[in-house]
Write a protein that holds these residues in place. Structure first.
Motif, short mmCIF file in Angstrom:
data_model
loop_
_atom_site.label_atom_id
_atom_site.label_comp_id
_atom_site.label_asym_id
_atom_site.label_seq_id
_atom_site.Cartn_x
_atom_site.Cartn_y
_atom_site.Cartn_z
N ASP A 203 -3.35 -0.26 -1.64
CA ASP A 203 -3.47 0.96 -0.84
C ASP A 203 -2.89 2.17 -1.55
O ASP A 203 -3.41 3.27 -1.43
N ALA B 81 -5.45 3.22 -3.91
CA ALA B 81 -6.51 3.96 -3.21
C ALA B 81 -6.11 5.42 -3.05
O ALA B 81 -6.92 6.33 -3.25
N HIS B 82 -4.85 5.63 -2.72
CA HIS B 82 -4.36 7.00 -2.57
C HIS B 82 -4.42 7.75 -3.90
O HIS B 82 -4.85 8.90 -3.95
N ARG C 56 -6.39 7.08 -6.46
CA ARG C 56 -7.81 7.33 -6.78
C ARG C 56 -8.32 8.56 -6.03
O ARG C 56 -9.05 9.38 -6.57
N ASN C 57 -7.89 8.65 -4.78
CA ASN C 57 -8.33 9.77 -3.96
C ASN C 57 -7.83 11.11 -4.48
O ASN C 57 -8.56 12.08 -4.53
N TYR D 132 -11.22 10.92 3.23
CA TYR D 132 -10.15 9.94 3.03
C TYR D 132 -8.82 10.61 2.71
O TYR D 132 -7.78 9.99 2.82
#
Lengths: 271, 414
Positions: A106, A109-110, A112-113, A141
């Protein structure tokens, strides 16, 4: 194989220092990417494939880098690691001053965002969404409110000269236009690096040139661009070319501009 | 990702695949439709039982002191029936002590009743009707008014005047072409003067409640309805529920004392209330509601399986999309939420359509059959919640599969 190959050649002293320092201190804001001793192995039905066998890379902010190599050289694996889609088995990876190699899914993911803008060979737009909605996606996102999202997505589409086709769906756009939408989507969250995987692989040569001009323009405006490609004439647009072979960096060549040489010199003197 | 974004996304997905979504929804839709319809029938019957049926037979805050219950909705077993038959009747001499025990402000009416042959000179054929002789408060307790004429007075009762108030069916049968008021009706060869026609009492299960005649308690009818000195019961109406309970206790203790019952002996009379009579109905209603929920549950389970299947297909079809979303920063919980909301939206939509269809069916049943229906608000709430719940339950597995996809593998899928 030969263990000495794992000592990667680094082109400048500053880079060498950045890479050797990561073990002790976090690299400064000057570096977009610092990776040290990245290793990645896959278990392919009992057979261990050593895709990366100790890769050191340092990429300064605003650099335009092409990563090349034949298939099986580990360039896709390296791209996945740089793009925070995967984590290394060994080694450290600092992205924009943050150690990301040990992060959870997670957290990745942050990252990457916030830090990475992906451009894929197959564009990977959501087919049922309009260009604008596709570009808005990273902001969704990121938790950005709908009005600001819309405004920023519009702005990003205008940057890639697609301001008039915002409400078209991907199947109503040409390949080049789709890739521009993808670039707008990659840029909309102002990432630290723009990471392109064979961005012209599905485009004809004229459209490819077009897309390359977009990349050069972004680079000129200060965007860090990392591009994975196997086409030498596409790689030629970059100012630095890293060639991988058998999971290690084979060559790392740069076409330094006078300005870059000057800053590199300056930092080596000051640092 | 915010909730409404997810719902909007889900709705756009459903819009794009209308036909597929419709078939997906069918199970939930049918389940909910039957739930609503069955519950509406059960509730309608319940309202009917409570308000119309029992309200007419035993008014509010009222109980009947009787030998055996007047209304037995549930059928009675043999042993109970035999016990009832052995009970002593209620006697005329019970009336005064019972009335004396009641709280002030309580209404009470003595009732004696039988089915008797009645004749009039205007119709050649006599007919059996429900004939009662009652004391005057009976009309107040039953809230029974007249459309023509008047009811009898306490004086007429005391004098035993041969007058009757008749139901509308009796009026139309015995006096087909003349005004019944002031005319004669013969019961057991004794003429009674019709003084009033009661308001129509409607019907119960298609049986008319207007085939009756009511005469003053002390009128000659008394000798036909029961043996000498015996009555059917006393109808006692209290001002409120608390008083009613007090009155019940008072009457019970008077009757037990009069009958010299020992503490361990059961009552050999009944204080019949509408609640008691409805007990059986409530039991049936319980079963019906369970059936009404169990049958649609099958539909919902089928619906859930279909939704789970469709969602698994959707996850497989959209693996690349999931990869892209993950690459762009979607966390596991975002993907999980996306698919959960999608399946929940899908099945909530199905249950909403089901609710509409169910209300429609219930309206159709009400209009073409004698079954009364009443759509219960709780059944709508339960349906919508069930719909969402089924969607979430069915979506958990597909959604978690989507959420756990490796982004690299997912991106490679085309």
């Amino acid at each position: 194989m030969n263990n000495e190959i794992e000592e990667a050649p680094l082109s400048t002293t500053a880079e060498r220092r950045a890479v050797t320092q990561v073990a002790g201190v976090a690299p400064g804001q000057e570096w977009a990417i610092v990776a040290r001793g990245l290793k990645r192995e896959y278990d392919m039905g009992g057979e261990i494939v050593r895709a990366l066998r100790g890769v050191d890379i340092a990429v300064r902010r605003n650099e335009y880098v092409a990563i090349m190599g034949p298939s099986g050289s580990g360039k896709s694996t390296l791209m996945n690691l740089i793009g925070c889609l995967d984590t290394p088995d060994a080694g450290e990876y600092w992205l924009n001053g943050t150690l990301v190699s040990d992060m959870s899914d997670d957290q990745l993911a942050h990252v990457r965002n916030k830090e990475i803008g992906f451009v894929f060979q197959t564009f990977n737009l959501l087919p049922r969404s309009t260009a604008l909605q596709n570009v808005e996606l990273p902001l969704v996102y990121a938790g950005v409110g709908s009005e600001e999202r819309r405004a920023r997505a519009k702005e990003a589409l205008e940057r890639v000269e697609l301001g008039e086709r915002m409400d078209h769906r991907p199947n109503e756009l040409s390949g080049g236009q789709r890739q521009r939408v993808a670039i707008a989507r990659a840029l909309v969250n102002r990432p630290a690096i723009l990471l392109a995987d064979e961005p012209t692989g599905n485009l004809d040569s004229r459209t490819s040139e077009d897309i390359m001009r977009v990349f050069s323009g972004l680079s000129d405006h200060g965007q860090t661009v990392i591009m994975v490609t196997h086409e030498p004439d596409i790689a030629a647009h970059a100012r630095r070319v890293i060639v991988l072979r058998d999971g290690v960096v084979e060559t790392d060549e740069r076409k330094e501009t006078f300005h870059e040489r000057l800053t590199a010199f300056g930092s080596s003197v000051v640092g | 990702m915010r909730f409404y974004e997810a719902v909007r996304l889900a709705l756009s997905m459903i819009r794009v695949q209308k036909l597929k979504s419709f078939f997906t929804l069918l199970g939930v839709m049918i389940g909910v439709m039957f739930l609503i319809a069955v519950v509406s029938i059960v509730e309608g019957m319940g309202h009917y039982m409570q308000d119309d049926l029992m309200g007419k037979l035993i008014p509010i805050n009222t109980f009947n002191l009787r030998q055996t219950p007047n209304v037995t909705l549930g059928g009675v077993d043999r042993a109970t029936w035999q016990e009832w038959q052995r009970r002593p009747r209620i006697k005329e001499e019970d009336i005064a002590p019972v009335l004396a025990a009641l709280s002030p402000g309580t209404r009470a009416a003595v009732v004696s009743q039988d089915n008797l042959m009645v004749e009039s000179r205007y119709v050649p054929k006599p007919k059996q009707v429900d004939a009662s002789n009652v004391t005057a408060p009976w009309f107040d307790i039953k809230k029974m008014g007249v459309t023509e004429g008047r009811v009898f007075t306490a004086q007429e009762d005391a004098l035993g005047a041969p007058v009757v108030v008749i139901g509308t069916d009796v009026a139309s049968y015995f006096f087909p072409s003349v005004d019944p008021i002031g005319r004669e009706l013969k019961v057991g060869h004794i003429p009674y003067t019709v003084i009033g026609i009661a308001e129509s009492q409607g019907s119960v299960f298609g049986i008319s409640l207007d085939k009756f005649i009511v005469a003053p308690y002390n009128s000659p009818l008394k000798r036909l309805t029961n043996r000498h000195g015996v009555i059917d019961g006393i109808m006692i109406q209290s001002s409120d529920e608390t008083t009613m309970l007090a009155n019940e206790d008072a009457v019970r203790s008077v009757m037990r004392t009069r009958r010299k019952l020992l503490p361990q002996q059961k009552d050999n009379f009944v204080l019949e209330t509408s609640d008691q009579d409805l007990e059986f109905w409530n039991k049936i209603k319980g079963y019906l509601v369970v059936a009404g929920i169990a049958l649609p549950a099958i539909g919902l389970v089928v619906g859930a399986i279909v939704i789970m299947n469709i969602m698994l297909v959707a996850v497989a079809e959209r693996t690349a999309e999931i990869g892209v979303r993950k690459a762009l920063g979607a966390r596991r919980q975002d993907i999980l939420a996306q698919f959960l909301v999608e399946s929940a939206t899908l099945s909530t939509l199905g249950s909403a359509i089901g609710v509409v269809c169910g209300i429609g069916i219930s309206a159709i049943i009400a209009s073409v059959s004698p079954l009364p229906t009443h759509v219960a608000l709780w059944s709508i709430v339960v349906s919508v919640m069930l719909g969402a719940g089924v969607g979430i339950a069915a979506g958990v597995y597909p959604a978690s599969r989507a959420a756990l996809l490796d982004p690299i593998t997912a991106l490679r899928a085309e």
